[in-house]
Design an enzyme around this catalytic site. Structure first.
Site, PDB file in Angstrom:
ATOM      1  N   LYS A   1       0.556  30.197 -10.678  1.00  0.00           N
ATOM      2  CA  LYS A   1       1.765  30.943 -11.005  1.00  0.00           C
ATOM      3  C   LYS A   1       2.532  31.305  -9.728  1.00  0.00           C
ATOM      4  O   LYS A   1       3.755  31.244  -9.675  1.00  0.00           O
ATOM      5  CB  LYS A   1       1.335  32.222 -11.727  1.00  0.00           C
TER       6      LYS A   1
ATOM      7  N   LYS B   1       1.152  -7.278   4.573  1.00  0.00           N
ATOM      8  CA  LYS B   1       2.587  -7.226   4.858  1.00  0.00           C
ATOM      9  C   LYS B   1       3.371  -7.037   3.563  1.00  0.00           C
ATOM     10  O   LYS B   1       4.256  -6.206   3.465  1.00  0.00           O
ATOM     11  CB  LYS B   1       3.015  -8.533   5.536  1.00  0.00           C
TER      12      LYS B   1
ATOM     13  N   ASP C   1      -5.697  -2.437   0.760  1.00  0.00           N
ATOM     14  CA  ASP C   1      -4.642  -2.829  -0.156  1.00  0.00           C
ATOM     15  C   ASP C   1      -3.406  -1.993   0.092  1.00  0.00           C
ATOM     16  O   ASP C   1      -3.485  -0.867   0.598  1.00  0.00           O
ATOM     17  CB  ASP C   1      -5.079  -2.562  -1.610  1.00  0.00           C
TER      18      ASP C   1
ATOM     19  N   GLU D   1      -0.798   0.541  -1.355  1.00  0.00           N
ATOM     20  CA  GLU D   1      -1.012   1.534  -2.419  1.00  0.00           C
ATOM     21  C   GLU D   1      -0.186   1.235  -3.659  1.00  0.00           C
ATOM     22  O   GLU D   1      -0.451   1.796  -4.717  1.00  0.00           O
ATOM     23  CB  GLU D   1      -0.728   2.951  -1.908  1.00  0.00           C
TER      24      GLU D   1
ATOM     25  N   HIS E   1      -5.290   7.759   0.081  1.00  0.00           N
ATOM     26  CA  HIS E   1      -3.895   7.514   0.461  1.00  0.00           C
ATOM     27  C   HIS E   1      -3.069   8.769   0.193  1.00  0.00           C
ATOM     28  O   HIS E   1      -3.293   9.439  -0.804  1.00  0.00           O
ATOM     29  CB  HIS E   1      -3.329   6.338  -0.338  1.00  0.00           C
TER      30      HIS E   1
ATOM     31  N   GLY F   1       3.181  -3.410  10.373  1.00  0.00           N
ATOM     32  CA  GLY F   1       4.139  -4.192  11.136  1.00  0.00           C
ATOM     33  C   GLY F   1       3.635  -4.525  12.533  1.00  0.00           C
ATOM     34  O   GLY F   1       3.967  -5.586  13.085  1.00  0.00           O
TER      35      GLY F   1
END
Lengths: 430, 430
Positions: free
Chosen positions: B100, B149, B176, B178, B266, B380
């Site tokens: 709350k 990628k 992997d 996400e 993640h 990257g």
């Protein structure tokens, strides 16, 4: 034909090229890269590519610093995400449209449009407004819900006494406090048995059917079992802290064929997500669209009237998301693959339950804003009534009657002692 | 002796009496009412009553409007909540301390201290830093993780090619994306089989053991089954979007005796909760303490270096929460019932994984800030290497070696072509 869910973001940045940013979202959160793909590969990947539907930039009027930090420059960006990219569940949709992106600067998810195809995978509320009304046998007026005054440290006798006091006033629903968990004093099955027995005693006097929404808590994978044990003990409704467990857990409880009672969604923790203008998820998405999609029959949220305040327009946006049977308000643009027809919501409507700081004098305002398909939810406004909790319930029912009859509360209160006392205590805003 | 969990809030208000507000929180979120209780009842209820530990008010320096709206006046308020009031699970604790209350004005949960008794009900990470190192046979250097990628719209062949390219560079973990959910092109079991086969081929060349964290997704109650099917197909780690499902679902996956692989958490959706100064839950609580308590072996979060930026002090607070073996930093005050001993964390440490925008030139900074117990996570920075993904992985491993040897990257790059090319491409901040 491809089908898309559409996310609308409000994105604050003093200098960004918002069109470029929108493109980078549409590509980055779908196929990952685009311009460097060979043409043949682009053709193959097109059905997975996000589409920028619109970018509406609002430049700051003065161009200088605003009170909120930065210049206040922002853009509303709409991106269409192919349904082909995610499984038909709420976690997948949210992670796709706002997983990584939520951490990328000042950006808020302000709207979310489900494709008809995505929605078709959801059953929505099992009861909804009409189903809850059927269970209670009340079709022509706002419902009245009350909550316990205090629950922690109380034993079954004390809790049952509180329950009976509320029930005797003619309320339609009583809900557990959201902070009442499994505990040795009032374990769920015994609590349900004792309170439902009190409900029966009250009904013998008031004639009023009553739903008791018992709080389902504890380990995630045991929630359904606990709900079924509570139902076995006589519970005829559930309360659930949805955001502590995620929307898919609500969906599973709601879709469970053995859970044949309405579910009231509590907004606990929602304030960590909706109030910031710069971050989070809008209340109309969080407590409106997603709650209905996940199957909440009733949804509590802070009212614009009382102690925990949410702006009125946000309340109205939640209400719209919970009750509308047409989805045109989500549009205003054409999603790729959209044939232009205005889809009708396949989901039952959820009962809006504006909460916190509600007293009988506010009933005319609640009905003016929400119509009769609303649950008037009161705690202090019941228990704090000068003549006791049962009188508090009666004062609310009298206020509801007065509004239906078009009679000002002050006037109706002259011939209805409980309402009169409530109006004297808290005032009336009719 | 009573035992308490302690929440610290930062509360903004231009005029409030913060001491009064703190009292109203301590009472309102526990026993409900206090001063109007009879003395005998107070004695009985005292073990359930919240305690205000401290109220530190910061008045605005100028007294005028700040750039953030309002005057900037705030207080840090610490409240101790009796463990007796809630069941020993994260949803119950969060709903109690911030359910709350999250909706009650400008208030942020900035710290959360678990009582030793509460913590004792959690197993924490099954592997933790040491367990993950044991699985990989790597104990003396930062680990290296890489990510795909692009994944959406790719078939098994394409995904496996990408996987092999990364693995061949000598990375320790591949995760992997996400946003890769169950899909017809790369369903989880087939994906695991194909990628683990690629991992074996790479290992034959590099000698490097590798963990592949496969994304567990879909309906909440089927997650454990899906994880076990993936493990049956050869998966040796899991990725999980914790905040889309709630902390208790992570705890259940982690505590499941049949899920004997590390779990990487993640942070998807976390940006909806932590960045606002006025609302939400601090990153150190959300991605630090709660992730570790719920059993995450590795925790990803936005780094302060790269494209998705989190302030460095928040990164360091997350790190501390994930790795500290002493809990004194949570104190600074004495909780009621606290015997003054400095408790040692009963939980294994979780691996910090600062992510986004990481290139080899940043490795010296990462090690300076995090030490060697860190996972260097690159996307990257691997795939965008001028000589390809395998060279990208090698460049990172070379950067890690250079830092261990105390050699500047520019210098080490002269004799290590991949690192040299990376430094030329992205620079080096050593």
């Amino acid at each position: 034909m491809n089908s898309y869910c559409v996310a609308t973001y409000r994105c604050y940045d003093d200098k960004a090229d918002f069109h470029k940013k929108a493109q980078s979202i549409a590509v980055g959160l779908t196929v990952g890269s685009w311009t460097d793909l060979p043409a043949a590969k682009q053709k193959e990947m097109e059905k997975h590519l996000g589409q920028v539907l619109s970018v509406d930039v609002t430049e700051p009027p003065g161009g200088g610093e605003s009170a909120e930090g930065g210049t206040g420059r922002y853009a509303d960006i709409r991106i269409a995400y192919p349904d082909a990219n995610f499984s038909a569940d709420i976690p997948a949709l949210l992670v796709t449209v706002f997983g990584k992106l939520s951490m990328d600067g000042k950006i808020k998810l302000i709207d979310l449009h489900f494709s008809p195809s995505f929605m078709s995978r959801f059953a929505g509320p099992k009861y909804g407004i009409e189903g809850v009304r059927d269970l209670l046998g009340v079709h022509d007026r706002p419902l009245l819900m009350s909550i316990f005054k205090s629950v922690i440290g109380h034993d079954l006798d004390e809790l049952t006494r509180q329950f009976y006091g509320q029930a005797a006033g003619g309320v339609d629903l009583i809900k557990d406090d959201e902070i009442l968990f499994e505990n040795p004093l009032t374990p769920i099955e015994k609590r349900v048995e004792a309170c439902m027995e009190a409900a029966r005693r009250a009904k013998a006097e008031t004639g009023q059917q009553l739903l008791y929404a018992v709080n389902v808590t504890g380990p995630a994978s045991k929630l359904a079992d606990q709900a079924k044990r509570a139902i076995g003990a006589g519970a005829n409704a559930l309360l659930f802290n949805v955001l502590a467990y995620g929307f898919d857990t609500l969906r599973e409880l709601s879709a469970d064929p053995d859970i044949r009672v309405p579910i009231a969604a509590h907004p606990a923790l929602a304030g960590a997500l909706y109030p910031s203008p710069h971050y989070g998820i809008a209340a109309s998405v969080l407590l409106g669209k997603l709650m209905r999609l996940a199957g909440a029959d009733l949804v509590l949220f802070p009212s614009p009237y009382g102690s925990v305040v949410m702006p009125k327009e946000e309340n109205m946006a939640i209400r719209h998301a919970l009750v509308t049977d047409r989805l045109e308000a989500d549009y205003g643009y054409r999603a790729p693959g959209d044939d232009g027809a205005v889809p009708v919501s396949p989901l039952r409507a959820s009962f809006p339950v504006p909460s916190a700081g509600i007293h009988p004098g506010l009933v005319p305002w609640i009905v003016r804003d929400f119509g009769t398909d609303v649950v008037v939810n009161a705690g202090g406004g019941v228990h704090g009534h000068p003549m006791g909790a049962a009188a508090g319930g009666r004062a609310f029912r009298q206020a509801i009657d007065a509004v239906a009859a078009g009679i000002p509360l002050e006037e109706y209160g002259k011939s209805h002692a409980e309402l009169g006392a409530a109006v004297e205590r808290w005032g009336a805003k009719s």
